[in-house]
Write a protein that holds these residues in place. Structure first.
Motif, short mmCIF file in Angstrom:
data_model
loop_
_atom_site.label_atom_id
_atom_site.label_comp_id
_atom_site.label_asym_id
_atom_site.label_seq_id
_atom_site.Cartn_x
_atom_site.Cartn_y
_atom_site.Cartn_z
N TYR A 186 0.80 -1.22 0.00
CA TYR A 186 0.00 0.00 0.00
C TYR A 186 0.83 1.26 0.00
O TYR A 186 0.43 2.26 -0.55
N TYR A 187 1.98 1.20 0.61
CA TYR A 187 2.74 2.43 0.76
C TYR A 187 3.71 2.70 -0.36
O TYR A 187 4.26 3.79 -0.44
N PHE A 188 3.93 1.74 -1.24
CA PHE A 188 4.96 1.93 -2.26
C PHE A 188 4.68 3.14 -3.14
O PHE A 188 5.61 3.81 -3.61
N VAL A 189 3.40 3.44 -3.31
CA VAL A 189 3.02 4.55 -4.17
C VAL A 189 3.52 5.89 -3.60
O VAL A 189 3.75 6.85 -4.34
N PHE A 190 3.69 5.95 -2.28
CA PHE A 190 4.04 7.22 -1.65
C PHE A 190 5.52 7.38 -1.38
O PHE A 190 5.92 8.30 -0.64
N GLU A 191 6.32 6.55 -2.01
CA GLU A 191 7.76 6.57 -1.76
C GLU A 191 8.34 7.98 -1.82
O GLU A 191 9.07 8.40 -0.91
N ASP A 192 8.00 8.71 -2.86
CA ASP A 192 8.57 10.05 -3.00
C ASP A 192 8.19 10.96 -1.86
O ASP A 192 9.01 11.73 -1.36
N TYR A 193 6.94 10.89 -1.43
CA TYR A 193 6.51 11.73 -0.31
C TYR A 193 7.31 11.42 0.94
O TYR A 193 7.63 12.30 1.74
N ILE A 212 -1.58 8.72 -8.96
CA ILE A 212 -1.42 8.64 -7.50
C ILE A 212 0.07 8.45 -7.24
O ILE A 212 0.69 7.56 -7.79
N GLY A 213 0.63 9.34 -6.42
CA GLY A 213 2.07 9.28 -6.17
C GLY A 213 2.85 9.45 -7.46
O GLY A 213 3.91 8.90 -7.64
N GLY A 214 2.27 10.22 -8.38
CA GLY A 214 2.94 10.45 -9.67
C GLY A 214 2.87 9.29 -10.63
O GLY A 214 3.48 9.31 -11.69
N ARG A 215 2.14 8.24 -10.26
CA ARG A 215 2.08 7.05 -11.11
C ARG A 215 0.72 6.85 -11.75
O ARG A 215 -0.31 7.11 -11.16
N ALA A 247 -6.20 -1.97 -8.39
CA ALA A 247 -5.61 -0.91 -9.20
C ALA A 247 -4.19 -1.35 -9.50
O ALA A 247 -3.44 -1.69 -8.60
N ARG A 248 -3.83 -1.38 -10.79
CA ARG A 248 -2.49 -1.83 -11.18
C ARG A 248 -1.66 -0.62 -11.54
O ARG A 248 -2.01 0.12 -12.48
N PHE A 249 -0.57 -0.43 -10.81
CA PHE A 249 0.24 0.75 -11.00
C PHE A 249 1.40 0.52 -11.95
O PHE A 249 1.97 -0.57 -12.01
N SER A 250 1.76 1.58 -12.65
CA SER A 250 2.98 1.56 -13.42
C SER A 250 4.13 1.73 -12.44
O SER A 250 4.00 2.42 -11.44
N ASN A 251 5.25 1.08 -12.71
CA ASN A 251 6.38 1.17 -11.81
C ASN A 251 7.09 2.50 -11.83
O ASN A 251 7.85 2.83 -10.95
N THR A 252 6.88 3.24 -12.89
CA THR A 252 7.62 4.50 -13.03
C THR A 252 6.67 5.68 -13.06
O THR A 252 5.50 5.54 -13.35
N ARG A 253 7.21 6.83 -12.74
CA ARG A 253 6.38 8.02 -12.72
C ARG A 253 5.95 8.40 -14.11
O ARG A 253 6.68 8.25 -15.07
N PHE A 254 4.74 8.95 -14.18
CA PHE A 254 4.14 9.24 -15.48
C PHE A 254 4.68 10.52 -16.09
O PHE A 254 4.78 11.55 -15.43
#
Lengths: 497, 444
Positions: A281-288, B203-206, B232-239
């Motif tokens: 869940y938290y991986f998305v917020f790494e930059d923050y 979300i989170g730039g992704r 929700a399937r995220f891309s590994n890199t920022r968009f």
């Protein structure tokens, strides 16, 4: 002379009142004063003396100095140990504790401020400064030198790992303290099946937010926050408004990060990579997480809150500037960043603007989370929480407590890591937020100990069958399916004591 | 068992009473896949796996078998199979475009202008090479925007590329610039050129897309269930739009992400859809999010309605679809595609649990054991979304979509009661109508 002093003082007071006018603080004070006027025990004649007395006896949040000297001593030596470990890591790796970044490096960092997660520095040589179980060992060895076993009969029979006699609440006291969680009171997280709260709840919260009534907000969140309003409610309770001076402060910290490189930065990078990047869940917020924690490690105002614990917090100087205060860099009181990371990450669900996220985190840390990492006698301190947890379990599930002790799986060994992280990383996010609603509502971390005991109670049947620590760990490995509020309610209000 | 009347009586909620079905002593199954579904089938009480040539009551087949054998395989009335004969009307990119266009025109002809307007969830798509000239016309209307070229029949992100200049595809048409793995198949394959969504919600730039599961047990009449879980399937890199050659940024399929240079198999690239809903609600408020999810319901229903008349609605068939949805920055959902064989391979422990529950619940609904009454609005994690008409959440009253108080019986992304059983209770067989006290406090 006396008259002059008084008029001078009155003038100052009048000026202060004038400046406060219109602020939320002022209206709160005014409201409280008006309410107090009507109370029978307030007498205007003795008001001045009464206030003096009141201020002396009430405990203003976290600024009071730790009264027990053996606790202070212990905290002091724990901090020394950490600093020693940090210093030896520096020597081993030939890296300074702090150094100024060259200009091109500064520019580069500024450019990629919003995506520091893309960096992949070589962090293999950095090791964590300490693990939670090291800290637990320290707590287990705490002893009150003045304590005589015979003094407190209730404590004499305590078979847990914590062996210091602190004052903790028992179940009747907890029932009273947490009365808003009673089975008869509506709770968000149980009684709402959709994300849209029932009408009456919505009105209450909207009114509270409209009036910016921090005290009322704190009272209401005891029954949980509606998801959509949580961010605002928490900000209100924590008195965070993200004014321009707050944004400036954050920007200043950010520029400190850009200008100087600290050893702890590498530790932060490593821990964020390991913890958040691999968390579902938290991986998305790494930059923050980088943005918040790098700034936090340079925030010297935070350190003011910890001077009560020891003489001086660990301090270092930029290489070559030893002794020059403007080049002093403070070390955050706890350098196990995994714990920080897990406190910040859930907040990323609520706050998206870096400076606001930063302030909320800092306030949460300074009000609550720091108590989980330092040795004190405070009722929300980790020592008290451990003792509360063990006592609850020993009193209400004695068979289980004894059985687990016998097989070397003392419950605290497992529950410690939950409490020290305020359950972050263990519960599902929505459940964690519901739990933290109550932490804010009651301004106390005691609920963490109660929840830990409730979890053991819930899985007691399976735990009675295990025969090793590893097996006990396995039974309690996955908390992600638990619903926090029903567990707490059953443990507090529906268990036969 | 009490035997039911052998009639096709339609009750007030449009439920049809089931014809009498005999509960079977054991259910013989075949399974063409070796992943989660096989585990689920093997663990199901009373289900027995049959070997090669044996007779079966249930077949989790693959589409190839279907193509080759369906037409000349006799099946008894009770037999069930997991695909519809011509599901490709829904799942092939060029067919769904045609079907949606036709359905929209039909709605307009019928005077349902509002409903027709709600068919605009599919980004402008043109079949290639047959609609090349139409595409060029559209292309010229909005120069500079990005388009995506996708093969109609392939999956897992293979053969996809982005382009902004006609020059890029003119070259491609001449077979010059196409990547090697496509060269052998150029003769057989068709492509579609689709408008690329340049402002995805991040979300989170992704960038991410949503995978949602819809189970259809019948097309005539249309009966469809929506699963509460999804991800929700995220891309590994920022968009970023700067580098459209980096397919890892733009394509969010897990299969593609797995080959990206910085992919870490231990890393979670997925969020449960509940997490996503929580995040959005905290950020935008509940009403806005309800609207988004209602728009997604609209996508599911319209797509199914658009193929209702062309799909061969064989009573033996059911199908579990995986819908891929992209949300843009205005919180408008777009349909990327519908999969008739959504991946059942688990990428992690949690994924395995989700897919196991999904498949168990699917089998509960297919109901080989003849346990359902037919009146259920919820089975496991599935909510009955459409039953020859919209299904409402409310118990009792007759509702219609026009009625202001209608609330759809869908709960995508709502946290269900936890699945953690009380020690000693088993999970199988816990079916029942949804109600507030359904699982109760004790079943935490």
């Amino acid at each position: 002379m006396q008259l002059d002093q008084d008029t001078g003082l009155s003038l100052t007071i009048a000026q202060i009142v004038q400046r406060l006018k219109g602020s939320s603080l002022h209206s709160q004070l005014e409201r409280q004063a008006r309410i107090s006027l009507h109370r029978p025990e307030i007498k205007l004649e003795s008001l001045k003396e009464d206030i003096k007395e009141f201020l002396k006896t009430s405990a203003p949040a976290e600024h009071i100095k730790e009264p027990l000297s053996y606790m202070r001593k212990s905290q002091g030596s724990w901090e020394k140990r950490i600093l020693k470990s940090l210093n030896s890591m520096c020597t081993e790796l030939s890296i300074p504790l702090a150094r100024k970044r060259p200009a091109n490096e500064q520019k580069e960092l500024l450019n990629k401020w919003n995506e520091m997660g893309t960096d992949e520095p070589d962090l293999s040589l950095f090791r964590p400064v300490y693990a939670p179980k090291d800290f637990l060992e320290v707590l287990m060895n705490l002893r009150n030198p003045n304590y005589d076993n015979g003094d407190q009969p209730s404590f004499r029979n305590h078979l847990g790992l914590i062996q210091v006699p602190l004052k903790i609440k028992d179940i009747p006291e907890l029932k009273d303290y947490f009365s808003e969680l009673d089975l008869n009171a509506g709770q968000l997280g149980i009684d709402d099946s959709t994300q849209v709260p029932p009408g009456w709840l919505k009105c209450t919260f909207f009114a509270v937010l409209a009036e910016q009534d921090s005290a009322a907000a704190q009272q209401y969140v005891r029954q949980g926050c509606p998801t959509a309003l949580r961010a605002e409610l928490w900000a209100l309770i924590l008195n965070i408004s993200n004014q321009s001076e707050d944004i400036l402060y954050y920007e200043q910290l950010k520029s400190n990060v850009v200008q100087h490189d600290l050893l702890v930065d590498s530790l932060i990078y490593k821990d964020v990579k390991l913890t958040a990047s691999n968390d579902d869940y938290y991986f998305v917020f790494e930059d923050y997480l980088y943005q918040v924690l790098l700034c936090f490690s340079r925030d010297t105002s935070v350190l003011e809150h910890f001077t009560y614990n020891s003489a001086t917090p660990p301090k270092s100087y930029i290489r070559g500037k030893l002794g020059m205060e403007e080049y002093a860099v403070f070390y955050p009181p706890n350098v196990n960043f995994k714990i920080f990371i897990l406190s910040v990450a859930p907040l990323c669900f609520l706050y998206h603007e870096p400076s606001k996220l930063y302030q909320i985190f800092r306030e949460m840390y300074v009000r609550f989370f720091f108590r989980l990492h330092s040795i004190s006698s405070h009722p929300s301190g980790i020592v008290s929480l451990c003792l509360l947890f063990e006592t609850l379990l020993q009193t209400h599930l004695p068979q289980l407590f004894y059985h687990l002790g016998e097989i070397g799986a003392q419950p605290l060994r497992i529950a410690f890591k939950w409490m020290v992280r305020a359950f972050s990383g263990y519960l599902a996010t929505d459940q964690l937020l519901l739990l933290w609603d109550r932490v804010l509502g009651y301004n106390s971390l005691e609920i963490l100990a109660v929840l830990a005991a409730a979890v053991f109670a819930f899985r007691a049947v399976n735990l009675m069958e295990v025969t090793s620590l590893a097996a006990a760990e396995a039974v309690l490995a996955d908390l992600s399916t638990l619903k926090v509020m029903p567990l707490l309610q059953i443990f507090l209000f529906a268990t036969v004591t | 068992r009490v035997s039911l009347q052998n009639s096709s009586y339609k009750g007030p909620y449009c439920y049809q009473k089931l014809k009498e079905r005999e509960p079977r002593a054991s259910i013989r199954f075949k399974c063409a896949l070796a992943n989660t579904i096989l585990d689920v089938l093997r663990q199901r009480p009373g289900w027995v796996e049959v070997k090669e040539e044996g007779e079966w009551d249930f077949y989790w087949c693959d589409v190839r078998w279907l193509q080759e054998n369906f037409d000349h395989t006799y099946m008894d009335e009770h037999v069930r199979i997991c695909h519809f004969r011509n599901h490709y009307e829904l799942t092939r990119k060029n067919y769904i475009v045609k079907n949606l266009k036709r359905f929209r025109k039909q709605l307009e002809r019928e005077g349902a202008k509002q409903e027709a307007a709600r068919c605009d969830f599919f980004p402008k798509t043109f079949e290639m090479p047959s609609e090349y000239h139409l595409f060029v016309e559209e292309f010229r209307k909005s120069p500079g925007i990005t388009w995506i070229m996708k093969p109609v029949a392939r999956s897992q992100g293979r053969g996809i590329f982005l382009f902004r200049k006609l020059k890029d595809i003119i070259d491609w048409r001449k077979d010059g610039a196409r990547p090697d793995d496509q060269r052998d198949e150029i003769q057989v394959e068709n492509y579609v050129a689709q408008r690329y969504i340049e402002n995805p919600y991040l979300i989170g730039g992704r960038k991410f897309d949503l995978r949602v599961y819809v189970l259809v047990t019948s097309y005539i009449p249309l009966k469809a269930w929506l699963y509460r879980d999804g991800f929700a399937r995220f891309s590994n890199t920022r968009f970023t739009l700067n580098c459209i050659d980096d397919q890892y940024v733009h394509l969010t399929n897990v299969a593609v992400q797995k080959t990206a240079p910085d992919y870490d198999p231990e890393k979670g690239c997925k969020w449960m859809i509940q997490q996503f809903r929580l995040y959005l609600t905290a950020k935008h408020g509940a009403e806005v999010v309800e609207l988004l999810f209602a728009e997604m319901d609209n996508i599911f229903i319209k797509t199914l309605q658009s193929v209702q008349k062309v799909i061969i609605s064989d009573k033996h068939c059911f199908e579990l679809y995986g819908y891929d949805i992209l949300v843009d920055q205005d919180l408008k959902p777009w349909l990327l595609e519908v999969n008739a064989s959504p991946s059942l391979t688990a990428s992690s422990q949690e994924d395995y649990k989700l897919k196991s529950r999904l498949l168990e619940d699917t089998l509960h609904i297919v109901d080989m054991e003849a346990r359902l009454t037919g009146k259920e609005k919820r089975v496991g994690g599935f909510d009955l979304m459409w039953n020859d008409g919209p299904v409402s959440r409310a118990d009792g009253n007759v509702d219609s979509p026009g009625n202001g108080s209608f609330m759809a019986n869908t709960h995508l992304g709502i946290w269900t009661q936890t699945r953690e059983s009380h020690p000693g209770l088993s999970r199988v067989g816990r079916l029942g109508p949804r109600g507030k006290g359904e699982l109760g406090r004790g079943a935490i």
